[in-house]
Each structure stands twice: as C-alpha cells, then as structure tokens.
Design a protein around this motif. Structure first.
Motif, PDB file in Angstrom:
ATOM      1  N   TRP A 197       0.829  -1.209   0.000  1.00  0.00           N
ATOM      2  CA  TRP A 197       0.000   0.000   0.000  1.00  0.00           C
ATOM      3  C   TRP A 197       0.865   1.261   0.000  1.00  0.00           C
ATOM      4  O   TRP A 197       0.676   2.161  -0.832  1.00  0.00           O
ATOM      5  CB  TRP A 197      -0.919  -0.029   1.222  1.00  0.00           C
ATOM      6  N   LEU A 198       1.820   1.342   0.912  1.00  0.00           N
ATOM      7  CA  LEU A 198       2.654   2.539   0.999  1.00  0.00           C
ATOM      8  C   LEU A 198       3.557   2.677  -0.225  1.00  0.00           C
ATOM      9  O   LEU A 198       3.801   3.792  -0.703  1.00  0.00           O
ATOM     10  CB  LEU A 198       3.493   2.503   2.279  1.00  0.00           C
ATOM     11  N   SER A 199       4.054   1.552  -0.741  1.00  0.00           N
ATOM     12  CA  SER A 199       4.884   1.605  -1.944  1.00  0.00           C
ATOM     13  C   SER A 199       4.093   2.159  -3.124  1.00  0.00           C
ATOM     14  O   SER A 199       4.599   2.987  -3.902  1.00  0.00           O
ATOM     15  CB  SER A 199       5.416   0.208  -2.285  1.00  0.00           C
ATOM     16  N   LYS A 200       2.862   1.732  -3.249  1.00  0.00           N
ATOM     17  CA  LYS A 200       2.015   2.210  -4.352  1.00  0.00           C
ATOM     18  C   LYS A 200       1.747   3.697  -4.220  1.00  0.00           C
ATOM     19  O   LYS A 200       1.810   4.445  -5.199  1.00  0.00           O
ATOM     20  CB  LYS A 200       0.711   1.427  -4.370  1.00  0.00           C
ATOM     21  N   ARG A 201       1.460   4.154  -3.000  1.00  0.00           N
ATOM     22  CA  ARG A 201       1.130   5.561  -2.802  1.00  0.00           C
ATOM     23  C   ARG A 201       2.343   6.471  -2.993  1.00  0.00           C
ATOM     24  O   ARG A 201       2.211   7.587  -3.482  1.00  0.00           O
ATOM     25  CB  ARG A 201       0.512   5.779  -1.419  1.00  0.00           C
ATOM     26  N   LEU A 202       3.524   6.021  -2.633  1.00  0.00           N
ATOM     27  CA  LEU A 202       4.722   6.838  -2.807  1.00  0.00           C
ATOM     28  C   LEU A 202       5.353   6.652  -4.190  1.00  0.00           C
ATOM     29  O   LEU A 202       6.252   7.408  -4.570  1.00  0.00           O
ATOM     30  CB  LEU A 202       5.760   6.530  -1.731  1.00  0.00           C
ATOM     31  N   GLY A 203       4.896   5.642  -4.916  1.00  0.00           N
ATOM     32  CA  GLY A 203       5.410   5.431  -6.257  1.00  0.00           C
ATOM     33  C   GLY A 203       6.793   4.820  -6.311  1.00  0.00           C
ATOM     34  O   GLY A 203       7.509   4.965  -7.303  1.00  0.00           O
ATOM     35  N   THR A 204       7.197   4.121  -5.251  1.00  0.00           N
ATOM     36  CA  THR A 204       8.499   3.469  -5.214  1.00  0.00           C
ATOM     37  C   THR A 204       8.436   2.291  -4.249  1.00  0.00           C
ATOM     38  O   THR A 204       7.607   2.279  -3.331  1.00  0.00           O
ATOM     39  CB  THR A 204       9.606   4.448  -4.770  1.00  0.00           C
ATOM     40  N   LYS A 205       9.291   1.314  -4.455  1.00  0.00           N
ATOM     41  CA  LYS A 205       9.266   0.140  -3.600  1.00  0.00           C
ATOM     42  C   LYS A 205       9.869   0.466  -2.237  1.00  0.00           C
ATOM     43  O   LYS A 205      11.006   0.918  -2.140  1.00  0.00           O
ATOM     44  CB  LYS A 205      10.037  -1.009  -4.251  1.00  0.00           C
ATOM     45  N   LEU A 206       9.099   0.228  -1.194  1.00  0.00           N
ATOM     46  CA  LEU A 206       9.547   0.459   0.178  1.00  0.00           C
ATOM     47  C   LEU A 206       9.712  -0.875   0.895  1.00  0.00           C
ATOM     48  O   LEU A 206       9.025  -1.846   0.578  1.00  0.00           O
ATOM     49  CB  LEU A 206       8.542   1.325   0.943  1.00  0.00           C
ATOM     50  N   GLN A 207      10.574  -0.896   1.874  1.00  0.00           N
ATOM     51  CA  GLN A 207      10.740  -2.078   2.724  1.00  0.00           C
ATOM     52  C   GLN A 207      11.189  -1.628   4.098  1.00  0.00           C
ATOM     53  O   GLN A 207      12.302  -1.104   4.240  1.00  0.00           O
ATOM     54  CB  GLN A 207      11.760  -3.049   2.127  1.00  0.00           C
ATOM     55  N   PRO A 208      10.348  -1.766   5.130  1.00  0.00           N
ATOM     56  CA  PRO A 208      10.769  -1.333   6.465  1.00  0.00           C
ATOM     57  C   PRO A 208      11.952  -2.159   6.952  1.00  0.00           C
ATOM     58  O   PRO A 208      11.929  -3.395   6.871  1.00  0.00           O
ATOM     59  CB  PRO A 208       9.522  -1.582   7.324  1.00  0.00           C
ATOM     60  N   PRO A 209      12.997  -1.522   7.438  1.00  0.00           N
ATOM     61  CA  PRO A 209      14.167  -2.258   7.923  1.00  0.00           C
ATOM     62  C   PRO A 209      13.804  -3.171   9.093  1.00  0.00           C
ATOM     63  O   PRO A 209      12.893  -2.880   9.874  1.00  0.00           O
ATOM     64  CB  PRO A 209      15.123  -1.147   8.378  1.00  0.00           C
ATOM     65  N   LEU A 214       8.792  -3.995  14.471  1.00  0.00           N
ATOM     66  CA  LEU A 214       7.838  -3.178  13.727  1.00  0.00           C
ATOM     67  C   LEU A 214       6.437  -3.380  14.284  1.00  0.00           C
ATOM     68  O   LEU A 214       5.990  -4.514  14.470  1.00  0.00           O
ATOM     69  CB  LEU A 214       7.877  -3.572  12.248  1.00  0.00           C
ATOM     70  N   ILE A 215       5.738  -2.281  14.581  1.00  0.00           N
ATOM     71  CA  ILE A 215       4.343  -2.407  15.010  1.00  0.00           C
ATOM     72  C   ILE A 215       3.375  -1.958  13.919  1.00  0.00           C
ATOM     73  O   ILE A 215       2.162  -2.139  14.051  1.00  0.00           O
ATOM     74  CB  ILE A 215       4.069  -1.637  16.322  1.00  0.00           C
ATOM     75  N   GLY A 216       3.893  -1.363  12.835  1.00  0.00           N
ATOM     76  CA  GLY A 216       3.029  -0.992  11.725  1.00  0.00           C
ATOM     77  C   GLY A 216       3.435   0.324  11.107  1.00  0.00           C
ATOM     78  O   GLY A 216       4.559   0.804  11.282  1.00  0.00           O
ATOM     79  N   GLY A 217       2.512   0.898  10.360  1.00  0.00           N
ATOM     80  CA  GLY A 217       2.809   2.155   9.693  1.00  0.00           C
ATOM     81  C   GLY A 217       1.552   2.887   9.291  1.00  0.00           C
ATOM     82  O   GLY A 217       0.435   2.406   9.489  1.00  0.00           O
ATOM     83  N   ARG A 218       1.748   4.051   8.691  1.00  0.00           N
ATOM     84  CA  ARG A 218       0.619   4.848   8.245  1.00  0.00           C
ATOM     85  C   ARG A 218       1.046   5.749   7.090  1.00  0.00           C
ATOM     86  O   ARG A 218       2.234   5.968   6.850  1.00  0.00           O
ATOM     87  CB  ARG A 218       0.044   5.697   9.370  1.00  0.00           C
ATOM     88  N   LEU A 219       0.042   6.255   6.378  1.00  0.00           N
ATOM     89  CA  LEU A 219       0.245   7.207   5.296  1.00  0.00           C
ATOM     90  C   LEU A 219      -0.035   8.605   5.835  1.00  0.00           C
ATOM     91  O   LEU A 219      -1.030   8.825   6.529  1.00  0.00           O
ATOM     92  CB  LEU A 219      -0.700   6.892   4.134  1.00  0.00           C
ATOM     93  N   LEU A 220       0.844   9.548   5.512  1.00  0.00           N
ATOM     94  CA  LEU A 220       0.704  10.921   5.980  1.00  0.00           C
ATOM     95  C   LEU A 220       0.753  11.883   4.802  1.00  0.00           C
ATOM     96  O   LEU A 220       1.342  11.581   3.769  1.00  0.00           O
ATOM     97  CB  LEU A 220       1.836  11.272   6.952  1.00  0.00           C
ATOM     98  N   PRO A 221       0.140  13.076   4.948  1.00  0.00           N
ATOM     99  CA  PRO A 221       0.269  14.079   3.888  1.00  0.00           C
ATOM    100  C   PRO A 221       1.668  14.666   3.884  1.00  0.00           C
ATOM    101  O   PRO A 221       2.282  14.857   4.933  1.00  0.00           O
ATOM    102  CB  PRO A 221      -0.773  15.141   4.283  1.00  0.00           C
ATOM    103  N   GLY A 222       2.200  14.937   2.705  1.00  0.00           N
ATOM    104  CA  GLY A 222       3.526  15.527   2.593  1.00  0.00           C
ATOM    105  C   GLY A 222       3.464  17.034   2.535  1.00  0.00           C
ATOM    106  O   GLY A 222       2.396  17.646   2.657  1.00  0.00           O
ATOM    107  N   ASP A 223       4.617  17.658   2.326  1.00  0.00           N
ATOM    108  CA  ASP A 223       4.708  19.109   2.259  1.00  0.00           C
ATOM    109  C   ASP A 223       4.623  19.639   0.838  1.00  0.00           C
ATOM    110  O   ASP A 223       5.045  20.746   0.558  1.00  0.00           O
ATOM    111  CB  ASP A 223       6.036  19.585   2.875  1.00  0.00           C
ATOM    112  N   GLY A 224       4.097  18.854  -0.088  1.00  0.00           N
ATOM    113  CA  GLY A 224       3.979  19.307  -1.459  1.00  0.00           C
ATOM    114  C   GLY A 224       4.535  18.325  -2.466  1.00  0.00           C
ATOM    115  O   GLY A 224       4.282  18.444  -3.665  1.00  0.00           O
ATOM    116  N   ASP A 225       5.280  17.327  -2.013  1.00  0.00           N
ATOM    117  CA  ASP A 225       5.858  16.333  -2.911  1.00  0.00           C
ATOM    118  C   ASP A 225       5.139  14.994  -2.799  1.00  0.00           C
ATOM    119  O   ASP A 225       5.728  13.938  -2.989  1.00  0.00           O
ATOM    120  CB  ASP A 225       7.354  16.139  -2.599  1.00  0.00           C
ATOM    121  N   GLY A 226       3.862  15.036  -2.488  1.00  0.00           N
ATOM    122  CA  GLY A 226       3.089  13.807  -2.412  1.00  0.00           C
ATOM    123  C   GLY A 226       3.025  13.246  -1.009  1.00  0.00           C
ATOM    124  O   GLY A 226       3.534  13.833  -0.054  1.00  0.00           O
TER     125      GLY A 226
END
Length: 266
Positions: A156-168, A177-189
């Motif tokens: 989900w987060l990889s799709k929204r940011l447009g790049t492959k992510l992998q939590p270390p 890791l307990i999880g994650g969330r999507l947040l609004p950016g400062d203008g770059d998505g």
C-alpha cells in the motif's frame, strides 16, 4: 425530519476549540450518538496537546540578535516590531531548535547548523519530528496498518509513494515493527511512517518522503528538540528521517543499521 450531516471540518473545529457556539449543541449530540467520531475528536485534541507541549516553549526563547536586526526596519514602530518578533519566533520553531549536524557517512565533514541547511532537508526533519510527536503517544491507534499485515502495508505505501519500500528489520537492535501509516507531505506527495517499539514500550519512527529534487545527499544530519533526536538524510528520490527520544549516539547506531539495509539491492 432530516438531520443535517456533520462534516469532518466541524469535528476538527470542535477539537481545535474554534467551533461556533451555535453549532456546538448539534455536534455534541452527534458525538454522543457516534462514539467512533467522539474517539477521533479526543485523539485530535491529544495531538494538539502533544504539539503544544513540544513546540510552545520555543516561543518563550530569546530571539537571536541577528534575526531581530534583520527583521526591524530603521523606523519601525512598536506594533511592527512586535509582529517581527513573532515572525522571528516562528522561524526558530520551523528550524526545530537549530541543532548542529553530524555526518556519519559522506566525506566526514560537519553538516553545519540547521539554520544554514538547505530548505528540503530541514523541512524533512521538522515534519518527521512533528509526526513522531503526534503519533507515538497513541495507545489504541498508533498506526493505520499493523505489522501483522506487513505485506499489505508495504504494498500500500509503496504504491502511494510510487516506489518500492521495505521497512528495515530492527529486531537485532531490540525494536520490532508495530506498523505504519500514510501521511500528507509538504507538497511532494504522500509520506510513509513506519513505527517500531522495544520491550519497554519506547518507540521510534522512520519517516519516508519523496524528494523531487533527486539529490544524492547520503550523509546523515542530526537535529534535536528537547529529548527528541532526529537523524535525516536524502538519497536520490527519497528522504528519510529516524526519530526517537534517545541519546544521539544510541540513535546513530540504529540509523546506521537502517541506512545499511536500505542500501541493499531490492
């Protein structure tokens, strides 16, 4: 009789203490009938409290002489001077204390003071610190998607940011890791935030944002606001910020491990 729909803007206005008195009775009745909305309003109020606790003291700090001199025109009147002082205090808030930098990678030089850092890395550190302060105190909803759905979270987060992510993986350092969330950016998505926790309940967050400038600034920089430490760096199209209430050296070791994993081929 048709009941008027309650908007999210009205709920935010109530949480922020700016809801018109004429609307208060209807909104409070709605919250009594909708406990899920009441919980959201309570969470927003707590977030406001956390932000005030973290950043309000900055407004009481002495404004640097250089800022006062730069802001005041030769014939400024008293009202304009007060406005200039408030603006200068806001600048101090934006730079999150202006702590000095520390390079763990790169050419080994000094990263310099945040007051002279480029705007994008400085904004990255500030935004990450605010997001950390807002969400880590949450008990019931610190993340949107829990680690038990890690595959879905990453996709989900990889799709929204447009790049492959992998939590270390930080379990060798005592954090899971307990999880994650999507947040609004400062203008770059949009922005991704991954949250980790140790056995004692101490939390750290990894903030990942798009950086359209695409710089290869792999050197770490360090900022501190009270007990909150932030290591941040930009690598290509992504900016990273690791935040925790940890001593500089301890968080630095974790940041080094995070960096090493992110540099591995995916």
């Amino acid at each position: 009789m048709t009941t008027q729909a309650i908007s999210e803007a009205q709920l935010h206005a109530l949480a922020d203490g700016v809801l018109p008195e004429a609307q208060r009775t209807a909104i409070e009745a709605h919250l009594r009938a909708h406990p899920e909305d009441a919980a959201r309003v309570d969470a927003w109020r707590e977030q406001n409290r956390q932000l005030r606790a973290l950043f309000d003291p900055v407004l009481d700090e002495a404004v640097p002489t250089a800022l006062r001199q730069a802001a005041a025109p030769p014939a400024a009147n008293g009202a304009w001077q007060r406005h200039a002082m408030q603006a200068a205090a806001a600048v101090v808030l934006v730079i999150a204390g202006g702590a000095g930098g520390w390079l763990l990678r790169g050419d080994g030089g000094d990263a310099g003071d945040l007051r002279t850092a480029s705007a994008s890395p400085m904004s990255l550190a500030r935004s990450a610190a605010i997001a950390h302060a807002v969400y880590t105190p949450e008990v019931r909803h610190p993340v949107e998607v829990g680690a038990e759905q890690e595959a879905h979270l990453v996709q989900w987060l990889s799709k929204r940011l447009g790049t492959k992510l992998q939590p270390p993986a930080l379990s060798p350092l005592g954090y899971h890791l307990i999880g994650g969330r999507l947040l609004p950016g400062d203008g770059d998505g949009p922005v991704a935030q991954f949250m980790y926790e140790d056995a004692g309940g101490k939390r750290l967050t990894l903030y990942v944002a798009n950086e359209r400038a695409g710089r290869q600034e792999t050197a770490f920089r360090y900022a501190q606001e009270k007990e909150l430490s932030v290591f941040y760096w930009i690598d290509g199209q992504l900016g990273y910020a690791l935040s925790a209430n940890l001593p500089k050296q301890e968080l630095g070791k974790i940041a080094d491990a995070v960096y090493a994993q992110l540099e591995q081929p995916r």
